[in-house]
Write a protein that holds these residues in place. Structure first.
Motif, mmCIF file in Angstrom:
data_model
loop_
_atom_site.group_PDB
_atom_site.id
_atom_site.type_symbol
_atom_site.label_atom_id
_atom_site.label_comp_id
_atom_site.label_asym_id
_atom_site.label_seq_id
_atom_site.Cartn_x
_atom_site.Cartn_y
_atom_site.Cartn_z
ATOM 1 N N CYS A 80 10.723 -11.666 2.271
ATOM 2 C CA CYS A 80 9.830 -11.360 1.160
ATOM 3 C C CYS A 80 10.574 -11.493 -0.150
ATOM 4 O O CYS A 80 11.653 -10.936 -0.312
ATOM 5 N N SER A 82 8.760 -11.094 -3.222
ATOM 6 C CA SER A 82 7.952 -10.523 -4.298
ATOM 7 C C SER A 82 8.743 -9.469 -5.072
ATOM 8 O O SER A 82 9.786 -8.999 -4.614
ATOM 9 N N MET A 84 8.904 -6.260 -5.760
ATOM 10 C CA MET A 84 9.455 -4.970 -5.306
ATOM 11 C C MET A 84 10.678 -5.189 -4.423
ATOM 12 O O MET A 84 11.636 -4.423 -4.478
ATOM 13 N N CYS A 85 10.648 -6.216 -3.608
ATOM 14 C CA CYS A 85 11.820 -6.544 -2.799
ATOM 15 C C CYS A 85 12.907 -7.184 -3.660
ATOM 16 O O CYS A 85 14.100 -6.942 -3.448
ATOM 17 N N CYS A 121 4.785 -10.682 -0.695
ATOM 18 C CA CYS A 121 4.791 -9.291 -0.208
ATOM 19 C C CYS A 121 4.199 -9.097 1.186
ATOM 20 O O CYS A 121 3.093 -9.509 1.487
ATOM 21 N N LEU A 122 4.976 -8.433 2.047
ATOM 22 C CA LEU A 122 4.548 -8.171 3.421
ATOM 23 C C LEU A 122 4.198 -6.702 3.650
ATOM 24 O O LEU A 122 4.160 -6.222 4.781
ATOM 25 N N ALA A 124 5.858 -3.917 2.898
ATOM 26 C CA ALA A 124 6.963 -3.081 3.352
ATOM 27 C C ALA A 124 7.880 -2.845 2.155
ATOM 28 O O ALA A 124 9.100 -2.800 2.284
ATOM 29 N N CYS A 125 7.281 -2.689 0.982
ATOM 30 C CA CYS A 125 8.032 -2.693 -0.279
ATOM 31 C C CYS A 125 8.938 -1.485 -0.434
ATOM 32 O O CYS A 125 9.865 -1.507 -1.228
HETATM 33 S S1 FES Z 1 7.456 -6.738 -2.201
HETATM 34 FE FE1 FES Z 1 8.490 -7.208 -0.350
HETATM 35 S S2 FES Z 1 7.290 -6.245 1.119
HETATM 36 FE FE2 FES Z 1 6.186 -5.847 -0.701
#
Ligand code: FES
Ligand SMILES: Cc1cc2nc3c(=O)[nH]c(=O)nc-3n(C[C@H](O)[C@H](O)[C@H](O)COP(=O)(O)O)c2cc1C
Ligand code: SF4
Lengths: 177, 435
Positions: A80, A82, A84-85, A121-122, A124-125
């Motif tokens: 991921c 996105s 947050m990760c 995003c999966l 699991a952020c």
């Molecule tokens: S940003 Fe990676 S799982 Fe939501």
């Protein structure tokens, strides 16, 4: 042919919906499970089962990123990327995998074992950085963990480091990644 | 730290709770269904839910009972309930926990909703990546069917309700309710033009309700403990009940926190989630998933309820709270989210399809130190021409990161552009160039 092999399963899938076309995604998944990706033959067969034209099946199949229209490696590493990760180091994880396997996102190793993808995003952020390998989630990735996961996958085809149901709050004695 | 009574996460606060049917029953599960089915009229159930003040937890916050009330009363054909388990809004990971740890709570909620709206069939549309969640739900449905909670003639009342799991296949837009319906019909997940609304023309053109996982999971508790009890939690009258807030980013303890609506961001971040992960101070936070405009430390005392967050210029959205520390590059952060929206635009309408591509190109140019001052005007202009002019609310969402970071951290954009000017990297670009 899917029909010969999976007639009972196909019938069960069709029985869930009052309109046949709804069974399209489940049948495409069935085809992908069989071959590792969705072949053109399978799409034609599915069109036949659902009384659709082949283009109706293609246009749907191409819309969804989880349906592979060409072969991928035995282990599809989907990291991921996105925000947050990314805030907790997903770019570094992609870099590590790239170095260890000598591939960039979108590429497959020569032995066809690993395909690397960066994905969105999966959900699991809170436990990032994370990746999905085939059906399984791996969370709170560190370089050490990643080494073990890759070694496990090579040796046994799976890894005990995969996450089960989302544990929160974490059990007091949980090993932190 | 203040502690609050968990409602939705209560069972799973016990690490050994594995969510099986016997465990759920021992914890009081399916009591609400027994109490309600055939004993309370569907209209009364809807009235209780209306009175509880429950609002949708999927993003838009629409009052659940009111939504159910839109279904045509005299329509004789089939009606459907779809549970939205697509959970793809970056920053959100609560439905995953609700599904994986206590699947029967969701099933009981769905059965109650089906009863209230008169649906005999319902589907759980779950994002394709939740392979484990789908398996857990399938197993739970099997258990519930064997025990007579799901299927034909439930408790001998003559009422039949079936539930099926339908897996998505990787497309954020399928979380939008009409795209979800299209996808469930076996088509590309392109949002429909509204009206007509799903309440009258939903799945297979039949009256349909789409509700989020967390919304539905609240129903057994509301039916068990009553509308007054629920309405007394949170910030009544407009934001009742708890929310499971997903805290991510640079906090000490990222995770899901179920708290009554109306506590402040300060309390959620600094008490519940343990504060910042290091000495670095909080610089920015997103209050409700990737679609919600960024807020600043000045907004820490804003209350986590629908109205207060809207007043502060953002939205409570999906409940995903992402915290960023000092030193986080806000232009980079906005670009990262913009790349998400660019990737996920379904392409049905041109302001969003073309606009997202232009926005990403300009943002990349700025971050690659090839931007110019005029780009900032262009960004604002583009955003204003996308928001409100698209088929679905994705258009409003995709402009939030850029507009809000431009509003609060414009100087960071300017720094990039000054760097570009100083490096003299700006060249006239040939028409149609890719950046
Ligand atoms: S940003 Fe990676 S799982 Fe939501
Ligand atoms: C682009 C977009 C994506 C959405 N994604 C989701 C989602 O992943 N999950 C969800 O429950 N609602 C999502 N929604 C909101 C749904 O359209 C719908 O409002 C919601 O499922 C209704 O349920 P509720 O009233 O219980 O909240 C999304 C909306 C938009 C515009
Ligand atoms: S706004 Fe974007 S996502 Fe929504 S329908 Fe238009 S192109 Fe598709």
């Amino acid at each position: 042919m899917l029909k010969e092999k999976y007639q009972a399963e196909i019938d069960e899938i069709l029985s869930r919906y009052p309109v046949k076309r709804s069974a399209l995604l489940p049948l495409l998944y069935l085809a992908q499970r069989e071959e590792g990706y969705v072949t053109e033959t399978a799409m034609q067969e599915i069109a036949g089962i659902l009384k659709l034209t082949p283009p109706q099946v293609y246009e749907t199949a191409t819309f969804y990123t989880m349906l592979n229209l060409k072969p991928v490696g035995k282990f599809h590493l989907q990291v991921c990327k996105s925000l947050m990760c990314a805030l907790v180091g997903s770019d570094t994880v992609i870099g590590w995998i790239g170095t260890k396997l000598g591939i960039k996102p979108g590429e497959t190793t020569q032995d066809k074992l690993f395909t690397l993808s960066s994905v969105e995003c999966l959900a699991a952020c809170g436990t990032g950085p994370m990746m999905q390998v085939n059906d399984d989630y791996y969370e709170r990735l560190t370089e050490e963990k990643l080494d073990r996961i890759l070694a496990d996958l090579r040796q046994t085809g799976t890894s005990s480091l995969k996450t089960g149901p989302f544990m929160w709050p974490e059990p007091a004695n949980a090993v932190k990644g | 730290m203040k502690t609050y009574e968990p409602i939705l996460l209560k069972n799973m606060m016990q690490p050994e709770y594995a969510g099986s049917l016997p465990e759920y029953e021992r914890a009081g599960g399916y009591q609400a269904l027994r109490k309600v089915l055939g004993k309370v009229t569907p209209a009364e159930v809807t009235a209780v839910v209306m009175k509880s003040g429950l609002r949708g937890r999927g993003g838009a916050g629409f009052p659940t009972g009111v939504k159910w009330g839109f279904l045509p009363k005299d329509y004789q054909g089939p009606r459907y309930l779809c549970c939205n388990a697509d959970e793809s809004e970056p920053g959100t990971f609560k439905d995953r926990q609700l599904i994986e740890r206590d699947p029967h709570q969701l099933l009981e909620g769905m059965l109650l909703a089906c009863y209230a709206i008169g649906a005999a069939s319902s589907y759980i549309y779950i994002r394709g990546e939740f392979v484990l969640g789908a398996k857990i739900l399938e197993a739970a449905i099997k258990e519930a069917r064997a025990a007579g909670y799901v299927g034909k003639n439930i408790f001998g009342t003559g009422i039949s309700i079936d539930i099926w799991v339908h897996r998505g296949a990787g497309a954020y837009i399928c979380g939008e309710e009409t795209a979800l319906l299209e996808s469930l019909e076996g088509k590309r997940g392109l949002p429909r033009v509204k009206p007509p609304f799903p309440a009258t023309h939903g799945l297979y053109n039949k009256p349909t309700v789409v509700n989020n996982v967390e919304t539905l999971a609240n129903l057994p508790h509301i039916m068990n403990r009553g509308a007054e009890w629920f309405a007394s939690i949170g910030s009544p009258p407009k934001s009742t009940g708890t929310r499971v807030f997903c805290v991510s980013g640079h906090v000490a303890r990222p995770g899901n926190y179920e708290v009554p609506m109306g506590i402040t961001f300060r309390e959620l971040i600094y008490e519940q989630a343990g504060g910042m992960r290091s000495d670095k101070k909080l610089k920015a936070f997103i209050p409700g998933g990737a679609s919600a405009p960024f807020l600043t430390p000045d907004h820490l005392d804003v209350k986590l309820d629908f109205e207060s967050v809207a007043l502060a210029g953002s939205m409570l959205g999906s409940g995903g709270v992402t915290v960023m520390e000092e030193g986080t590059d806000m232009v980079w952060a906005a670009l990262r989210l913009m790349e998400f929206f660019y990737h996920e635009s379904c392409g049905k309408c041109s302001p969003c399809r073309e606009g997202s591509s232009w926005l990403v190109q300009i943002m990349r140019r700025i971050v690659n130190k090839r931007g110019r001052m005029a780009d900032l005007e262009t960004l604002t202009d583009l955003c204003k021409n996308i928001a409100g002019r698209t088929v679905c609310a994705f258009g409003d969402a995709e402009v939030s990161p850029i507009l809000s970071t431009l509003k609060h951290w414009r100087h960071e954009y300017v720094t990039y552009i000054h760097a570009a000017e100083a490096a003299n990297l700006i060249r006239p670009e040939p028409a149609g160039a890719k950046h």
